[in-house]
Motif scaffolding. Structure first.
Motif, PDB file in Angstrom:
ATOM      1  N   ALA A   1       0.466  -1.297  10.490  1.00 10.35           N
ATOM      2  CA  ALA A   1      -0.554  -2.312  10.211  1.00 10.35           C
ATOM      3  C   ALA A   1      -1.068  -2.186   8.784  1.00 10.35           C
ATOM      4  O   ALA A   1      -1.242  -3.192   8.082  1.00 10.35           O
ATOM      5  N   GLU A   2      -1.299  -0.965   8.330  1.00  9.71           N
ATOM      6  CA  GLU A   2      -1.766  -0.750   6.958  1.00  9.71           C
ATOM      7  C   GLU A   2      -0.745  -1.249   5.944  1.00  9.71           C
ATOM      8  O   GLU A   2      -1.098  -1.892   4.958  1.00  9.71           O
ATOM      9  N   GLU A   3       0.535  -0.942   6.175  1.00  7.36           N
ATOM     10  CA  GLU A   3       1.585  -1.381   5.266  1.00  7.36           C
ATOM     11  C   GLU A   3       1.680  -2.909   5.241  1.00  7.36           C
ATOM     12  O   GLU A   3       1.750  -3.525   4.179  1.00  7.36           O
ATOM     13  N   MET A   4       1.665  -3.517   6.418  1.00  6.24           N
ATOM     14  CA  MET A   4       1.805  -4.969   6.505  1.00  6.24           C
ATOM     15  C   MET A   4       0.589  -5.667   5.887  1.00  6.24           C
ATOM     16  O   MET A   4       0.742  -6.632   5.139  1.00  6.24           O
ATOM     17  N   GLU A   5      -0.612  -5.180   6.188  1.00 13.26           N
ATOM     18  CA  GLU A   5      -1.824  -5.772   5.616  1.00 13.26           C
ATOM     19  C   GLU A   5      -1.835  -5.644   4.091  1.00 13.26           C
ATOM     20  O   GLU A   5      -2.237  -6.577   3.396  1.00 13.26           O
ATOM     21  N   ALA A   6      -1.380  -4.510   3.577  1.00 14.95           N
ATOM     22  CA  ALA A   6      -1.335  -4.333   2.123  1.00 14.95           C
ATOM     23  C   ALA A   6      -0.394  -5.351   1.475  1.00 14.95           C
ATOM     24  O   ALA A   6      -0.706  -5.914   0.417  1.00 14.95           O
TER      25      ALA A   6
END
Length: 171
Positions: free
Chosen positions: A145-150
């Motif tokens: 989720a962190e990677e995709m949101e970034a």
């Protein structure tokens, strides 16, 4: 055609619900918005794609998306965006079709209004989100989720659109 660091990709936009006409008065303007969103996602994702690969964006209504969500995910309710990848992530470099993205007008419009966002900005965000799913990105774990949101935040910033998650940090 949309060009990014991954090469040229063809984006086919199908307007299935006339309600989307509030987003832009012509299909050409809606297509331009979709192409910009896909291009920004591709540029940030850095996933190698076949030159001339295609993806489609369908602008539907809640009922159509509810039916698809029930059929493919077992969830009998509408959602804002569905992504249907046409190839495994490790086969994208050779895939002629990347996949399909479907948005539900009523849900997208309601979310935009509830979050004080423009319909155009929220739609752009969801097309970026859907494109990243087609490219193999997900948000099942916190790290994913962190990677995709970034990637979403960076792609939106490239288009001059504010971080859609910024206000969520205040909750």
């Amino acid at each position: 055609m949309v060009s990014g660091t991954t090469g040229a990709v063809s984006v086919d936009v199908v307007v299935q619900s006339k309600a989307w006409s509030v987003l832009a008065p012509t299909k050409e303007r809606v297509a331009a918005l979709a192409q910009r969103a896909v291009g920004a996602a591709l540029a940030r994702a850095g996933v190698p794609l076949r030159e001339g690969a295609e993806l489609s964006v369908a602008l539907a209504d809640d009922e159509a998306v509810r039916q698809l969500n029930a059929q493919w995910r077992g969830l009998d309710k509408p959602t804002n965006v569905l992504s249907f990848p046409a190839a495994d992530p490790d086969e994208l470099a050779d895939a002629p079709h990347i996949g399909d993205i479907v948005l539900a007008f009523e849900t997208v419009a309601r979310e935009a209004q509830d979050d004080n966002k423009t319909l155009a900005d929220h739609t752009t965000h969801l097309i970026i989100h859907g494109t990243l799913h087609l490219l193999g990105f997900d948000h099942e774990t916190d790290a994913e989720a962190e990677e995709m949101e970034a990637l979403e935040i960076a792609a939106l910033a490239d288009l001059g659109i504010a971080d859609p998650y910024a206000d969520l940090d205040l909750l």
